[in-house]
Motif scaffolding. Structure first.
Motif, PDB file in Angstrom:
ATOM      1  N   GLU A 230       0.839  -1.192   0.000  1.00 40.42           N
ATOM      2  CA  GLU A 230       0.000   0.000   0.000  1.00 40.42           C
ATOM      3  C   GLU A 230       0.879   1.249   0.000  1.00 40.42           C
ATOM      4  O   GLU A 230       0.530   2.257  -0.619  1.00 40.42           O
ATOM      5  CB  GLU A 230      -0.905   0.039   1.238  1.00 40.42           C
ATOM      6  CG  GLU A 230      -1.797  -1.162   1.391  1.00 40.42           C
ATOM      7  CD  GLU A 230      -1.197  -2.208   2.329  1.00 40.42           C
ATOM      8  OE1 GLU A 230      -0.159  -2.816   1.967  1.00 40.42           O
ATOM      9  OE2 GLU A 230      -1.754  -2.435   3.397  1.00 40.42           O
ATOM     10  N   GLU A 231       2.019   1.171   0.700  1.00 35.48           N
ATOM     11  CA  GLU A 231       2.923   2.314   0.748  1.00 35.48           C
ATOM     12  C   GLU A 231       3.467   2.648  -0.639  1.00 35.48           C
ATOM     13  O   GLU A 231       3.597   3.816  -0.994  1.00 35.48           O
ATOM     14  CB  GLU A 231       4.083   2.035   1.719  1.00 35.48           C
ATOM     15  CG  GLU A 231       3.651   1.927   3.169  1.00 35.48           C
ATOM     16  CD  GLU A 231       3.120   0.558   3.553  1.00 35.48           C
ATOM     17  OE1 GLU A 231       3.474  -0.452   2.898  1.00 35.48           O
ATOM     18  OE2 GLU A 231       2.328   0.490   4.503  1.00 35.48           O
ATOM     19  N   HIS A 232       3.756   1.622  -1.426  1.00 36.28           N
ATOM     20  CA  HIS A 232       4.228   1.858  -2.791  1.00 36.28           C
ATOM     21  C   HIS A 232       3.146   2.544  -3.622  1.00 36.28           C
ATOM     22  O   HIS A 232       3.441   3.430  -4.438  1.00 36.28           O
ATOM     23  CB  HIS A 232       4.663   0.547  -3.459  1.00 36.28           C
ATOM     24  CG  HIS A 232       5.851  -0.090  -2.808  1.00 36.28           C
ATOM     25  ND1 HIS A 232       5.870  -1.413  -2.425  1.00 36.28           N
ATOM     26  CD2 HIS A 232       7.058   0.420  -2.462  1.00 36.28           C
ATOM     27  CE1 HIS A 232       7.035  -1.692  -1.878  1.00 36.28           C
ATOM     28  NE2 HIS A 232       7.780  -0.595  -1.890  1.00 36.28           N
ATOM     29  N   LEU A 233       1.895   2.145  -3.426  1.00 35.27           N
ATOM     30  CA  LEU A 233       0.789   2.791  -4.142  1.00 35.27           C
ATOM     31  C   LEU A 233       0.691   4.264  -3.748  1.00 35.27           C
ATOM     32  O   LEU A 233       0.521   5.134  -4.610  1.00 35.27           O
ATOM     33  CB  LEU A 233      -0.533   2.074  -3.842  1.00 35.27           C
ATOM     34  CG  LEU A 233      -0.720   0.707  -4.490  1.00 35.27           C
ATOM     35  CD1 LEU A 233      -1.906  -0.034  -3.874  1.00 35.27           C
ATOM     36  CD2 LEU A 233      -0.905   0.840  -5.994  1.00 35.27           C
ATOM     37  N   LEU A 234       0.823   4.547  -2.457  1.00 34.32           N
ATOM     38  CA  LEU A 234       0.748   5.934  -1.993  1.00 34.32           C
ATOM     39  C   LEU A 234       1.896   6.761  -2.565  1.00 34.32           C
ATOM     40  O   LEU A 234       1.685   7.876  -3.044  1.00 34.32           O
ATOM     41  CB  LEU A 234       0.758   5.979  -0.455  1.00 34.32           C
ATOM     42  CG  LEU A 234       0.732   7.368   0.175  1.00 34.32           C
ATOM     43  CD1 LEU A 234      -0.448   8.191  -0.329  1.00 34.32           C
ATOM     44  CD2 LEU A 234       0.706   7.245   1.694  1.00 34.32           C
ATOM     45  N   LEU A 235       3.088   6.227  -2.537  1.00 32.10           N
ATOM     46  CA  LEU A 235       4.237   6.953  -3.092  1.00 32.10           C
ATOM     47  C   LEU A 235       4.059   7.217  -4.590  1.00 32.10           C
ATOM     48  O   LEU A 235       4.410   8.291  -5.094  1.00 32.10           O
ATOM     49  CB  LEU A 235       5.533   6.183  -2.832  1.00 32.10           C
ATOM     50  CG  LEU A 235       5.970   6.121  -1.370  1.00 32.10           C
ATOM     51  CD1 LEU A 235       7.131   5.148  -1.206  1.00 32.10           C
ATOM     52  CD2 LEU A 235       6.321   7.500  -0.838  1.00 32.10           C
ATOM     53  N   ALA A 236       3.483   6.255  -5.289  1.00 32.56           N
ATOM     54  CA  ALA A 236       3.241   6.431  -6.723  1.00 32.56           C
ATOM     55  C   ALA A 236       2.194   7.514  -6.975  1.00 32.56           C
ATOM     56  O   ALA A 236       2.323   8.291  -7.935  1.00 32.56           O
ATOM     57  CB  ALA A 236       2.804   5.104  -7.347  1.00 32.56           C
ATOM     58  N   ILE A 237       1.189   7.602  -6.131  1.00 28.53           N
ATOM     59  CA  ILE A 237       0.194   8.671  -6.266  1.00 28.53           C
ATOM     60  C   ILE A 237       0.857  10.019  -6.037  1.00 28.53           C
ATOM     61  O   ILE A 237       0.588  10.989  -6.751  1.00 28.53           O
ATOM     62  CB  ILE A 237      -0.989   8.457  -5.289  1.00 28.53           C
ATOM     63  CG1 ILE A 237      -1.841   7.264  -5.749  1.00 28.53           C
ATOM     64  CG2 ILE A 237      -1.852   9.712  -5.183  1.00 28.53           C
ATOM     65  CD1 ILE A 237      -2.920   6.842  -4.775  1.00 28.53           C
ATOM     66  N   LEU A 238       1.748  10.081  -5.048  1.00 26.47           N
ATOM     67  CA  LEU A 238       2.454  11.333  -4.759  1.00 26.47           C
ATOM     68  C   LEU A 238       3.357  11.772  -5.912  1.00 26.47           C
ATOM     69  O   LEU A 238       3.626  12.954  -6.069  1.00 26.47           O
ATOM     70  CB  LEU A 238       3.282  11.191  -3.480  1.00 26.47           C
ATOM     71  CG  LEU A 238       2.494  11.188  -2.187  1.00 26.47           C
ATOM     72  CD1 LEU A 238       3.366  10.710  -1.040  1.00 26.47           C
ATOM     73  CD2 LEU A 238       1.928  12.570  -1.896  1.00 26.47           C
ATOM     74  N   ASP A 239       3.821  10.824  -6.705  1.00 20.98           N
ATOM     75  CA  ASP A 239       4.684  11.135  -7.850  1.00 20.98           C
ATOM     76  C   ASP A 239       3.916  11.775  -9.006  1.00 20.98           C
ATOM     77  O   ASP A 239       4.515  12.469  -9.835  1.00 20.98           O
ATOM     78  CB  ASP A 239       5.344   9.861  -8.394  1.00 20.98           C
ATOM     79  CG  ASP A 239       6.406   9.306  -7.474  1.00 20.98           C
ATOM     80  OD1 ASP A 239       6.863  10.024  -6.562  1.00 20.98           O
ATOM     81  OD2 ASP A 239       6.781   8.130  -7.677  1.00 20.98           O
ATOM     82  N   ARG A 240       2.631  11.525  -9.088  1.00 16.52           N
ATOM     83  CA  ARG A 240       1.839  11.959 -10.237  1.00 16.52           C
ATOM     84  C   ARG A 240       1.560  13.457 -10.184  1.00 16.52           C
ATOM     85  O   ARG A 240       1.447  14.032  -9.114  1.00 16.52           O
ATOM     86  CB  ARG A 240       0.510  11.203 -10.287  1.00 16.52           C
ATOM     87  CG  ARG A 240       0.607   9.690 -10.209  1.00 16.52           C
ATOM     88  CD  ARG A 240       1.050   9.027 -11.449  1.00 16.52           C
ATOM     89  NE  ARG A 240       0.102   9.268 -12.515  1.00 16.52           N
ATOM     90  CZ  ARG A 240       0.340   8.995 -13.770  1.00 16.52           C
ATOM     91  NH1 ARG A 240       1.470   8.451 -14.127  1.00 16.52           N
ATOM     92  NH2 ARG A 240      -0.555   9.233 -14.698  1.00 16.52           N
TER      93      ARG A 240
END
Length: 183
Positions: A30-40
């Motif tokens: 889930e943390e990877h998903l959150l970090l990926a959202i922050l990258d967008r």
């Protein structure tokens, strides 16, 4: 389900796989998903995060995620509950790391990658994808966007949602911003 993902939602999933791969993790969390959202940038989710000031607190959020991983994925609420019983999670972490080395409880070696070497998704990250679908259906939307993934992360219990809320990205705030039609 993936055929309903928008380009932005697919970008989040691909970004999460990249985050996991760069970290040497065999699994997407889930943390990877959150970090990926922050990258967008330029998406509904990025707009909501910027509006709530979460984007400006990325370093703090990243630190909270790292601290949670060090505690074995335990949320701050779970740590506080154990403290109420007289159990010091920090003391346990320190003792385990003394014997087994730094990050011994992080669980980064848990899980198996696909035979191709691509990281697989954890139960928690799969729950986020499922919850995103349910949120889209509840809103009578025929697509799953990055905003649905963000709302799913915020509403589900766990480290990612807790860290997000601590940095101002509460479910209520995100829901309010993302349910308002653009002006």
């Amino acid at each position: 389900m993936f055929e309903r993902f928008t380009v932005d939602a697919r970008g989040v999933v691909a970004g999460a796989v990249e985050h996991a791969s760069r970290a040497g993790s065999p699994v997407v969390t889930e943390e990877h998903l959150l970090l990926a959202i922050l990258d967008r940038e330029g998406t509904k989710a990025s707009f909501a995060l910027a509006s709530l000031g979460v984007t400006d607190r990325r370093a703090e959020l990243t630190e909270a995620l790292a601290a949670g991983r060090r505690r074995g994925g335990m949320s701050k609420a779970e740590e506080d509950a154990l403290a109420g019983l007289g159990i010091s999670v920090q003391e346990i972490v320190a003792r385990v790391e003394e014997v087994h080395g730094p990050g011994a409880l992080s669980g980064e070696t848990l899980g198996k990658a696909w035979p191709s070497g691509r990281p697989s998704f954890t139960k928690g990250s799969k729950k986020v994808l499922e919850k995103a679908l349910r949120l889209a259906v509840a809103r009578k939307q025929k697509y799953i966007g990055d905003e649905h993934l963000l709302l799913a992360l915020a509403v589900l219990p766990g480290l990612a949602g807790e860290a997000l809320a601590e940095c101002g990205g509460t479910y209520a705030g995100l829901e309010r911003l993302l349910s308002t039609p653009p002006a």
